[in-house]
Motif scaffolding. Structure first.
Motif, mmCIF file in Angstrom:
data_model
loop_
_atom_site.group_PDB
_atom_site.id
_atom_site.type_symbol
_atom_site.label_atom_id
_atom_site.label_comp_id
_atom_site.label_asym_id
_atom_site.label_seq_id
_atom_site.Cartn_x
_atom_site.Cartn_y
_atom_site.Cartn_z
ATOM 1 N N LEU A 287 -0.787 7.570 7.260
ATOM 2 C CA LEU A 287 -0.792 7.586 8.724
ATOM 3 C C LEU A 287 -1.844 8.554 9.256
ATOM 4 O O LEU A 287 -2.560 8.236 10.215
ATOM 5 C CB LEU A 287 0.595 7.956 9.245
ATOM 6 N N LEU A 288 -1.967 9.700 8.635
ATOM 7 C CA LEU A 288 -2.995 10.660 9.057
ATOM 8 C C LEU A 288 -4.397 10.091 8.851
ATOM 9 O O LEU A 288 -5.270 10.256 9.708
ATOM 10 C CB LEU A 288 -2.841 11.972 8.302
ATOM 11 N N ALA B 154 8.515 10.453 -2.222
ATOM 12 C CA ALA B 154 7.110 10.094 -2.433
ATOM 13 C C ALA B 154 6.683 8.981 -1.486
ATOM 14 O O ALA B 154 5.549 8.980 -0.998
ATOM 15 C CB ALA B 154 6.899 9.667 -3.884
ATOM 16 N N LEU B 155 7.575 8.040 -1.206
ATOM 17 C CA LEU B 155 7.270 6.946 -0.289
ATOM 18 C C LEU B 155 7.011 7.482 1.124
ATOM 19 O O LEU B 155 6.024 7.106 1.764
ATOM 20 C CB LEU B 155 8.422 5.941 -0.275
ATOM 21 N N ILE B 156 7.855 8.374 1.581
ATOM 22 C CA ILE B 156 7.654 8.955 2.911
ATOM 23 C C ILE B 156 6.405 9.845 2.934
ATOM 24 O O ILE B 156 5.617 9.806 3.883
ATOM 25 C CB ILE B 156 8.905 9.741 3.350
ATOM 26 N N GLY C 13 0.813 -1.206 0.000
ATOM 27 C CA GLY C 13 0.000 0.000 0.000
ATOM 28 C C GLY C 13 0.852 1.265 0.000
ATOM 29 O O GLY C 13 0.526 2.244 -0.669
ATOM 30 N N LEU C 14 1.959 1.234 0.728
ATOM 31 C CA LEU C 14 2.869 2.380 0.719
ATOM 32 C C LEU C 14 3.497 2.579 -0.654
ATOM 33 O O LEU C 14 3.694 3.707 -1.099
ATOM 34 C CB LEU C 14 3.958 2.208 1.776
ATOM 35 N N LEU C 15 3.800 1.478 -1.322
ATOM 36 C CA LEU C 15 4.352 1.583 -2.674
ATOM 37 C C LEU C 15 3.319 2.163 -3.637
ATOM 38 O O LEU C 15 3.658 2.966 -4.509
ATOM 39 C CB LEU C 15 4.838 0.214 -3.157
#
Length: 122
Positions: free
Chosen positions: A109-110, A100-102, A73-75
């Motif tokens: 996270l929000l 972009a990943l961070i 999902g992060l990717l």
């Protein structure tokens, strides 16, 4: 509805203030209106791309998402931010995949923090 508006507001603040902390060239071009457009595009594209992947992989994509503990999902989030940067270069500048990943991780996270707060019912 209130929770959704708070999530959008927090994401706008993250796009305006946290993204430049990740990388000084990772920023929205103008003001909060551009950040709002980026957040809305991110939300829409994120949902569309996730469902397309689930449909085209016949549900295996959903299993991969859970087996990788959300890293897939992060990717996808990083890919969506890069896609927004490529489609709308005058709106947001995305300098690298790592940025972009961070950035995608911060937005996710929000959303997670707002989504898990079930104390107030709308």
């Amino acid at each position: 509805m209130k929770r959704y508006l708070i999530a959008i507001l927090l994401q706008i603040l993250a796009v305006l203030f946290a993204f430049p902390l990740i990388n000084s060239s990772f920023k929205v071009s103008s003001d909060w209106k551009d950040a709002l457009i980026v957040v809305i595009l991110f939300s829409i594209l994120n949902v569309v791309i996730r469902w397309i992947l689930v449909i085209f992989t016949l549900g295996i994509g959903l299993i991969v998402y859970y087996l990788t503990l959300g890293i897939a999902g992060l990717l996808i989030n990083a890919f969506v931010l890069i896609l927004i940067g490529k489609l709308f270069p005058n709106l947001i500048t995305v300098p690298s995949f790592f940025s972009a990943l961070i950035g995608g991780g911060i937005l996710t996270l929000l959303n997670y923090i707002i989504g898990t707060n079930k104390d107030d019912e709308d």
